[in-house]
Structure formats: C-alpha cells, structure tokens
Design a protein around this motif. Sequence first.
Motif, PDB file in Angstrom:
ATOM      1  N   ALA A  91     -18.712  -9.976  -3.704  1.00 21.87           N
ATOM      2  CA  ALA A  91     -18.584 -10.021  -5.712  1.00 21.87           C
ATOM      3  C   ALA A  91     -18.216  -8.795  -6.187  1.00 21.87           C
ATOM      4  N   ALA A  92     -18.258  -8.164  -5.116  1.00 19.69           N
ATOM      5  CA  ALA A  92     -17.792  -6.563  -5.481  1.00 19.69           C
ATOM      6  C   ALA A  92     -17.030  -5.711  -5.814  1.00 19.69           C
ATOM      7  N   PRO A  93     -16.276  -5.024  -6.802  1.00 19.86           N
ATOM      8  CA  PRO A  93     -14.796  -4.885  -6.826  1.00 19.86           C
ATOM      9  C   PRO A  93     -13.966  -4.440  -4.911  1.00 19.86           C
ATOM     10  N   GLN A  94     -13.427  -5.292  -4.873  1.00 18.17           N
ATOM     11  CA  GLN A  94     -12.388  -5.511  -3.709  1.00 18.17           C
ATOM     12  C   GLN A  94     -10.720  -4.402  -3.880  1.00 18.17           C
ATOM     13  N   ARG A  95     -10.844  -4.675  -2.819  1.00 13.79           N
ATOM     14  CA  ARG A  95      -8.587  -4.234  -2.002  1.00 13.79           C
ATOM     15  C   ARG A  95      -8.822  -4.511  -0.726  1.00 13.79           C
ATOM     16  N   THR A  96      -7.022  -5.300  -1.197  1.00 19.55           N
ATOM     17  CA  THR A  96      -6.751  -6.179  -0.419  1.00 19.55           C
ATOM     18  C   THR A  96      -5.133  -5.272   0.025  1.00 19.55           C
ATOM     19  N   GLN A  97      -5.075  -4.956   1.171  1.00 19.97           N
ATOM     20  CA  GLN A  97      -4.172  -4.290   2.146  1.00 19.97           C
ATOM     21  C   GLN A  97      -3.502  -4.641   3.279  1.00 19.97           C
ATOM     22  N   ILE A  98      -1.925  -4.757   3.540  1.00 22.41           N
ATOM     23  CA  ILE A  98      -1.802  -5.586   4.937  1.00 22.41           C
ATOM     24  C   ILE A  98      -1.120  -4.215   5.375  1.00 22.41           C
ATOM     25  N   THR A  99      -1.616  -3.939   6.384  1.00 23.54           N
ATOM     26  CA  THR A  99      -1.138  -2.612   7.374  1.00 23.54           C
ATOM     27  C   THR A  99      -1.728  -2.822   9.162  1.00 23.54           C
ATOM     28  N   ARG A 100      -1.008  -2.354   9.774  1.00 24.85           N
ATOM     29  CA  ARG A 100      -0.876  -2.660  11.470  1.00 24.85           C
ATOM     30  C   ARG A 100      -2.056  -1.775  12.333  1.00 24.85           C
ATOM     31  N   HIS A 101      -2.548  -2.514  13.033  1.00 26.04           N
ATOM     32  CA  HIS A 101      -3.141  -2.129  13.704  1.00 26.04           C
ATOM     33  C   HIS A 101      -2.520  -2.328  15.658  1.00 26.04           C
ATOM     34  N   ASP A 102      -3.278  -0.319  15.771  1.00 30.31           N
ATOM     35  CA  ASP A 102      -2.454  -0.279  16.586  1.00 30.31           C
ATOM     36  C   ASP A 102      -3.610  -0.154  17.666  1.00 30.31           C
ATOM     37  N   CYS A 103      -3.515  -0.533  18.749  1.00 32.66           N
ATOM     38  CA  CYS A 103      -4.581  -0.899  19.389  1.00 32.66           C
ATOM     39  C   CYS A 103      -3.964  -0.010  20.729  1.00 32.66           C
ATOM     40  N   VAL A 104      -5.080   1.137  21.984  1.00 27.45           N
ATOM     41  CA  VAL A 104      -4.910   1.854  22.308  1.00 27.45           C
ATOM     42  C   VAL A 104      -4.587   0.944  23.693  1.00 27.45           C
TER      43      VAL A 104
END
Length: 249
Positions: A112-125
């Motif tokens: 219910a709090a203010p939200q942010r949506t983002q499309i990002t890349r996950h880089d695994c070690v």
Amino acid sequence: MTIITRRTALVGASGLLLAGCEKITGSPTVRKVLTLGEKATLSGQRLVTDRNALAPEFSRADISPKFRMNGNRMPASTEYQAHMANAFADWKLEIGGKVARPFSLSLAQLKAAPQRTQITRHDCVEGWSAIGEWTGVPLALLLRQAQVSPSVQYIVFHCADDFSGTPYYESIDMIDALHPQTILAHTMNRQPLPVGHGAPIRLRVERALGYKQAKYVMKIEAVETLAGLHGGGGGYWEDHSGYQWFAGI
C-alpha cells in the motif's frame, strides 16, 4: 589503456565463472580480476558527481523468458514455513537498529506504500544475466520514516534462509541504500514474487551483483559498523567465500 570494471572482469573471466560460486572463489585468477574490478567500480561509482546515476533500464520486450534462481530456493526454518503456508498474511518486516523510530510493516502495508517499478538486468557472479521487471517499495522511504541516525554507515538485511545453519545476510552502504533504484521487491514480472526468488520480499540494488540482492528479507538493521556482525565481512558470501563486499557493476 583498458579500464577493468566489474562488468568487464566478469566478461573476461566468464569461462571460469560458469563453474559455480564455490569454484569461482577458489580460482586465484578470478579472485584477482574481480578485486581489480571491485576497486575500479567502487571508485567510479563513489567519485562521480551524480551518485544517483541509474543502472540501465529496459522495456517489457526485453524481459528474459527464463530467469534463473540464485542462492537458496526454499528456507527451511519453521517460522518461514508457517508464513508461507499462510500466504505471508502474518509476516512482518522489522526495521530497527540505530534509528529513532523502529517499526514493522506487513506485506499488505508494504504494497500500500508508494511503489517503484523497474525493468533491470540481474548479473550473477556465476556468469549469467537475466532481465526482469520488479515492483516494490523504495528502501529510502522506509529509512526516512525510521529516522536513521546520522552515524549510520551501513544497512544490513537479515534473511530467513541459511546455509548449514549459518544465517544468510547482506549489507550495503548508505549511498546505495538511498539510491532511487534500491527497492524491496514483492512483485516480479507483474506476479507475486515466487518463493524461489525470495518471497515475500527481496532486495533489489541494481548497481550490484546478484549475491547482494538478498532474498527472504525478514529484518533491516541500521548499523555504524560491520565489525562483530557474523564474520565481519558484510555478507554471507563475503564471510565464507571471500566475495568482494561492494560488488558494484
């Protein structure tokens, strides 16, 4: 002259990185090149004028059809199992440590709090990457509500999972904690976050490697130092396998 960053280090060592987390850190070559990348990336991110520079964001068309799970996939604790069986209805996130106003929030309150949506890349070690869409609460919002002490240097994430009885935890500094893309994600690709990806919430700190993206977050603690906290390295993999703490990309 070629500048070694964390990203170029990962690409250059990809043949070794595919071997898996434990084997990676056993390689002196990978340790050396990632350390060089760590120093270069830390300097680059901390010395630039705009410390809020964003990690690249993508469109929905770029979302990976398959997003691998990293780390643990199912916490074994009875507390977590009970929360999962109840669809996390009684689960609460604790925010405390060196703050003026410690508090806790349910999953419903977080949503219910203010939200942010983002499309990002996950880089695994380990050498793989995937793009996903994340929705969640900006960490900065919660920290401001808690009124973090000016002496605080780090934010620690205590998690429900463990490795052979050793609790999983991670930490970031205040610059990353207040970064606009650092969120506590409860939704992945417009669906509730799956258990294998860290339900009910996981950290997304988009300018860092995958092992910094703590899953199954139960408690957030504001601290002045990492000394005396578990092994003192700032995270499970940092303590037990020599991973670099900053892990910026």
